[in-house]
Design an enzyme around this catalytic site. Structure first.
Site, PDB file in Angstrom:
ATOM      1  N   LYS A   1      31.456  85.463  41.371  1.00 47.82           N
ATOM      2  CA  LYS A   1      31.159  85.778  42.777  1.00 47.82           C
ATOM      3  C   LYS A   1      30.480  87.136  42.828  1.00 47.82           C
ATOM      4  CE  LYS A   1      31.705  84.165  46.984  1.00 47.82           C
ATOM      5  NZ  LYS A   1      31.716  82.764  47.460  1.00 47.82           N
TER       6      LYS A   1
ATOM      7  N   LYS B   1      38.064  75.944  41.636  1.00 50.65           N
ATOM      8  CA  LYS B   1      37.289  75.071  42.534  1.00 50.65           C
ATOM      9  C   LYS B   1      36.197  74.347  41.744  1.00 50.65           C
ATOM     10  CE  LYS B   1      35.824  77.072  46.214  1.00 50.65           C
ATOM     11  NZ  LYS B   1      35.126  77.678  47.357  1.00 50.65           N
TER      12      LYS B   1
ATOM     13  N   GLN C   1      37.081  80.550  42.589  1.00 55.20           N
ATOM     14  CA  GLN C   1      35.898  79.764  42.237  1.00 55.20           C
ATOM     15  C   GLN C   1      36.045  79.084  40.867  1.00 55.20           C
ATOM     16  OE1 GLN C   1      33.025  80.418  44.607  1.00 55.20           O
ATOM     17  NE2 GLN C   1      32.418  78.414  43.885  1.00 55.20           N
TER      18      GLN C   1
ATOM     19  N   GLY D   1      24.505  81.301  48.135  1.00 52.31           N
ATOM     20  CA  GLY D   1      24.808  82.004  49.385  1.00 52.31           C
ATOM     21  C   GLY D   1      26.302  82.053  49.679  1.00 52.31           C
ATOM     22  N   ASP D   2      26.658  82.785  50.684  1.00 49.96           N
ATOM     23  CA  ASP D   2      28.028  82.856  51.217  1.00 49.96           C
ATOM     24  C   ASP D   2      27.880  83.563  52.571  1.00 49.96           C
ATOM     25  OD1 ASP D   2      31.025  82.467  50.337  1.00 49.96           O
ATOM     26  OD2 ASP D   2      31.000  84.456  51.213  1.00 49.96           O
TER      27      ASP D   2
ATOM     28  N   LYS E   1      29.318  80.658  38.166  1.00 51.53           N
ATOM     29  CA  LYS E   1      28.703  80.068  39.361  1.00 51.53           C
ATOM     30  C   LYS E   1      29.521  80.464  40.572  1.00 51.53           C
ATOM     31  CE  LYS E   1      25.875  77.307  41.513  1.00 51.53           C
ATOM     32  NZ  LYS E   1      25.524  78.439  42.390  1.00 51.53           N
TER      33      LYS E   1
ATOM     34  N   THR F   1      29.007  71.916  52.308  1.00 51.72           N
ATOM     35  CA  THR F   1      30.381  72.440  52.363  1.00 51.72           C
ATOM     36  C   THR F   1      31.128  71.870  53.568  1.00 51.72           C
ATOM     37  OG1 THR F   1      29.575  74.454  51.327  1.00 51.72           O
ATOM     38  CG2 THR F   1      31.785  74.534  52.263  1.00 51.72           C
TER      39      THR F   1
ATOM     40  N   ASN G   1      27.571  78.449  58.708  1.00 52.57           N
ATOM     41  CA  ASN G   1      27.120  77.277  57.962  1.00 52.57           C
ATOM     42  C   ASN G   1      28.248  76.238  57.808  1.00 52.57           C
ATOM     43  OD1 ASN G   1      27.184  75.974  55.108  1.00 52.57           O
ATOM     44  ND2 ASN G   1      25.030  76.232  55.572  1.00 52.57           N
TER      45      ASN G   1
HETATM   46  P1  NDP Z   1      28.406  82.297  57.644  1.00 53.44           P
HETATM   47  O1  NDP Z   1      27.980  83.704  57.446  1.00 53.44           O
HETATM   48  O2  NDP Z   1      27.377  81.250  57.842  1.00 53.44           O
HETATM   49  O3  NDP Z   1      29.434  82.192  58.869  1.00 53.44           O
HETATM   50  C1  NDP Z   1      30.601  82.938  58.927  1.00 53.44           C
HETATM   51  C2  NDP Z   1      31.233  82.727  60.293  1.00 53.44           C
HETATM   52  O4  NDP Z   1      32.535  83.314  60.285  1.00 53.44           O
HETATM   53  C3  NDP Z   1      30.465  83.394  61.414  1.00 53.44           C
HETATM   54  O5  NDP Z   1      30.621  82.618  62.583  1.00 53.44           O
HETATM   55  C4  NDP Z   1      31.181  84.734  61.577  1.00 53.44           C
HETATM   56  O6  NDP Z   1      31.084  85.311  62.848  1.00 53.44           O
HETATM   57  C5  NDP Z   1      32.607  84.306  61.314  1.00 53.44           C
HETATM   58  N1  NDP Z   1      33.420  85.434  60.845  1.00 53.44           N
HETATM   59  C6  NDP Z   1      33.185  86.219  59.768  1.00 53.44           C
HETATM   60  N2  NDP Z   1      34.132  87.164  59.664  1.00 53.44           N
HETATM   61  C7  NDP Z   1      34.975  86.957  60.708  1.00 53.44           C
HETATM   62  C8  NDP Z   1      36.152  87.593  61.159  1.00 53.44           C
HETATM   63  N3  NDP Z   1      36.656  88.639  60.505  1.00 53.44           N
HETATM   64  N4  NDP Z   1      36.763  87.086  62.271  1.00 53.44           N
HETATM   65  C9  NDP Z   1      36.248  86.024  62.924  1.00 53.44           C
HETATM   66  N5  NDP Z   1      35.132  85.381  62.553  1.00 53.44           N
HETATM   67  C10 NDP Z   1      34.514  85.845  61.463  1.00 53.44           C
HETATM   68  O7  NDP Z   1      29.321  81.973  56.375  1.00 53.44           O
HETATM   69  P2  NDP Z   1      29.696  80.560  55.748  1.00 53.44           P
HETATM   70  O8  NDP Z   1      29.857  79.551  56.810  1.00 53.44           O
HETATM   71  O9  NDP Z   1      28.763  80.302  54.635  1.00 53.44           O
HETATM   72  O10 NDP Z   1      31.105  80.894  55.089  1.00 53.44           O
HETATM   73  C11 NDP Z   1      32.338  80.810  55.807  1.00 53.44           C
HETATM   74  C12 NDP Z   1      33.494  80.702  54.854  1.00 53.44           C
HETATM   75  O11 NDP Z   1      33.312  79.539  54.007  1.00 53.44           O
HETATM   76  C13 NDP Z   1      33.657  81.870  53.868  1.00 53.44           C
HETATM   77  O12 NDP Z   1      35.034  82.021  53.588  1.00 53.44           O
HETATM   78  C14 NDP Z   1      32.950  81.385  52.623  1.00 53.44           C
HETATM   79  O13 NDP Z   1      33.397  82.041  51.461  1.00 53.44           O
HETATM   80  C15 NDP Z   1      33.367  79.915  52.633  1.00 53.44           C
HETATM   81  N6  NDP Z   1      32.539  79.025  51.853  1.00 53.44           N
HETATM   82  C16 NDP Z   1      31.188  78.924  52.107  1.00 53.44           C
HETATM   83  C17 NDP Z   1      30.434  78.046  51.367  1.00 53.44           C
HETATM   84  C18 NDP Z   1      28.996  77.784  51.689  1.00 53.44           C
HETATM   85  O14 NDP Z   1      28.419  76.843  51.112  1.00 53.44           O
HETATM   86  N7  NDP Z   1      28.363  78.525  52.579  1.00 53.44           N
HETATM   87  C19 NDP Z   1      31.008  77.285  50.240  1.00 53.44           C
HETATM   88  C20 NDP Z   1      32.449  77.390  50.124  1.00 53.44           C
HETATM   89  C21 NDP Z   1      33.152  78.265  50.885  1.00 53.44           C
HETATM   90  P3  NDP Z   1      29.925  86.391  63.170  1.00 53.44           P
HETATM   91  O15 NDP Z   1      28.641  85.594  63.199  1.00 53.44           O
HETATM   92  O16 NDP Z   1      30.304  86.963  64.502  1.00 53.44           O
HETATM   93  O17 NDP Z   1      29.951  87.390  62.060  1.00 53.44           O
END
Ligand code: NDP
Length: 448
Positions: free
Chosen positions: A124, A112, A109, A163-164, A88, A207, A238
């Site tokens: 993943k 977690k 993961q 998603g991620d 997962k 999250t 997200n």
């Molecule tokens: P999203 O794609 O919704 O958002 C990612 C955000 O991070 C965007 O604002 C993006 O900016 C920014 N970002 C990405 N890369 C960079 C970078 N190199 N420097 C600065 N900003 C950056 O992803 P999520 O919110 O889903 O995921 C964010 C983190 O949380 C990840 O590490 C993910 O693995 C983790 N996570 C997510 C879960 C989920 O349920 N979604 C669950 C557990 C962990 P821009 O739009 O400009 O690209």
């Protein structure tokens, strides 16, 4: 093979996979007291086994852009461990995706998912496809093509992606449609589906909300609360925007969000109206900087949020976004709590720095486990074909986050890692997660 020998082996074999080595070392360095207390783990070579995924599946994705030109991307699914349940973990679409990144995410993961106490293994997947600048039709064609390859390796009882980064509700729906089309099966093969066709209420929020529930527990352990706190959030995706939303609901003031282009600062705080505006803006892939014209505040191009004063930091963008210099800024600016919304957003040096300065620090595998926990609830709702209300899921999420907090705190205490009230959540979470997986593997003998 001892843990230190296993680290040497990983460093030699995977020198080209720095993120994976970083994640392995973080776990290895904190589970030593547990390992010493359980000689059977050494007998069964548990650590040595867990640092090698069950399998890494790689494939090519051919798809056509709007001009009818053939495009070629690479895709992977890392099936790391199914000791506790079906593999997962999410799917990431981002140009930085490679095997090192997916192996680090898959390794994290495992523990977690174990921490949630729900029946899930760890995995993943993803692709180096860059969704930025693509039309909706191109996204749809890519998602179909990705699932056309992936479908043969996943199913509701084998491996359940979600998603991620770069993969939200729209992409999950396209992938689900292709899976259903190819297999004629309507089930829980993916989580994060739309509510109304198999998705769980609250999966989108889980999250970010969960990270703030974890923080509430950390604060309560220090006889403190979210009320009146100033919060720095990074990212505007997200996790970030839902963390900001929940922090705001609990009476804290969130003064930053960011993205890959820079940081948005609003001294008066992001209230619900502003957060709703931000969600819409990012959904439409429009610049964060436009905010200033609507609400005021300040846009800092190419800068991170950590130069501002605050009490709490929730880094929620991506791995290694907070380096040691950023950690120094956090400490100088009064940050007392760091909860990782993203996976491994702090470098190893940054973690050492904040912990040395007794900043209460929650690693991602504990603080951001709320998303996968609600994914597990989505899987069980799909199986029984009955759906729970938002309030019911919210209550479960709160209880799960409290349980993760309390188990990690207890393990930190039990294994001598708590120092004068300062809880080592990283050691505690790694110990609890690792023990649950290791005990299952010992029970299985030498099969995984
Ligand atoms: P999203 O794609 O919704 O958002 C990612 C955000 O991070 C965007 O604002 C993006 O900016 C920014 N970002 C990405 N890369 C960079 C970078 N190199 N420097 C600065 N900003 C950056 O992803 P999520 O919110 O889903 O995921 C964010 C983190 O949380 C990840 O590490 C993910 O693995 C983790 N996570 C997510 C879960 C989920 O349920 N979604 C669950 C557990 C962990 P821009 O739009 O400009 O690209």
């Amino acid at each position: 093979m001892s843990i230190s020998q296993a680290i040497e082996k990983v460093e030699a074999r995977y020198a080209h996979q720095p993120e994976f080595i970083q994640a392995v070392k973080e776990v290895a360095l904190t589970i030593a007291p547990l390992y010493d207390a359980h000689p059977e783990y050494e007998t069964f070579k548990i650590f040595e086994r867990l640092i090698e995924p069950d399998r890494v599946i790689g494939f090519r994705i051919n798809w056509e852009n709007d001009k009818g030109e053939v495009q070629v991307n690479r895709g992977w699914r890392v099936q790391f461990s199914n000791a506790l349940g079906p593999y997962k973990g999410g799917v990431r679409f981002h140009p930085t995706v490679n095997q090192s990144v997916l192996k680090f995410l898959g390794f994290e993961q495992i523990f977690k998912n174990a921490l949630t106490g729900l029946p899930m293994g760890g995995g993943k997947g993803g692709s180096d496809f860059d969704p930025k600048g693509k039309t909706d039709n191109e996204i749809r064609r890519f998602c179909y093509a990705f699932m056309r390859e992936l479908h043969q390796y996943v199913s509701k009882d084998i491996d359940v992606p979600a998603g991620d980064i770069g993969v939200g509700g729209r992409e999950v729906s396209y992938m689900f449609a292709m899976y259903k089309n190819l297999t004629h099966e309507y089930g829980g093969v993916l989580t994060g589906k739309g509510v109304g066709f198999g998705g769980s209420l609250m999966r989108t929020e889980a999250t970010g909300y969960g990270a703030v529930y974890f923080l509430e527990n950390m604060l309560a352990a220090q006889n403190d609360s979210m009320e009146g706190k100033t919060v720095l959030v990074s990212g505007a995706g997200n996790v970030s925007l839902h963390a900001a939303e929940k922090a705001n609901m609990l009476g804290a003031k969130v003064i930053t969000v960011s993205d890959s282009q820079g940081t948005l600062y609003d001294e008066s705080g992001f209230d619900q109206e502003k957060i709703d505006w931000l969600k819409k803006q990012k959904e439409q892939s429009k610049p964060l900087a436009d905010y200033v014209e609507v609400f005021g505040g300040e846009w800092l191009a190419k800068q991170k949020p950590w130069k501002f004063k605050g009490d709490i930091a929730i880094p929620s963008a991506t791995q290694n976004e907070v380096d040691e210099d950023d950690a120094k800024l956090m400490v100088e600016n009064g940050i007392k709590y760091v909860a990782e919304g993203a996976n491994m957003p702090l470098t190893a040096e940054a973690v050492d720095y904040v912990c040395l300065h007794r900043v209460h620090y929650a690693p991602g595998k504990a603080a951001n486990a709320g998303g996968v926990a609600v994914s597990a609830l989505e899987m069980s709702q799909n199986s029984v074909r009955q759906y729970k209300t938002f309030e019911q899921i919210d209550e479960r999420l709160k209880a799960i986050m409290k349980n993760i907090h309390d188990c990690a705190a207890e393990a930190s205490e039990k294994y001598g890692q708590t120092d004068n009230g300062y809880i080592n959540y990283m050691a505690g979470a790694n110990i609890v997660g690792f023990k649950r997986v290791a005990d299952a593997l010992v029970a299985y003998g030498i099969l995984n």
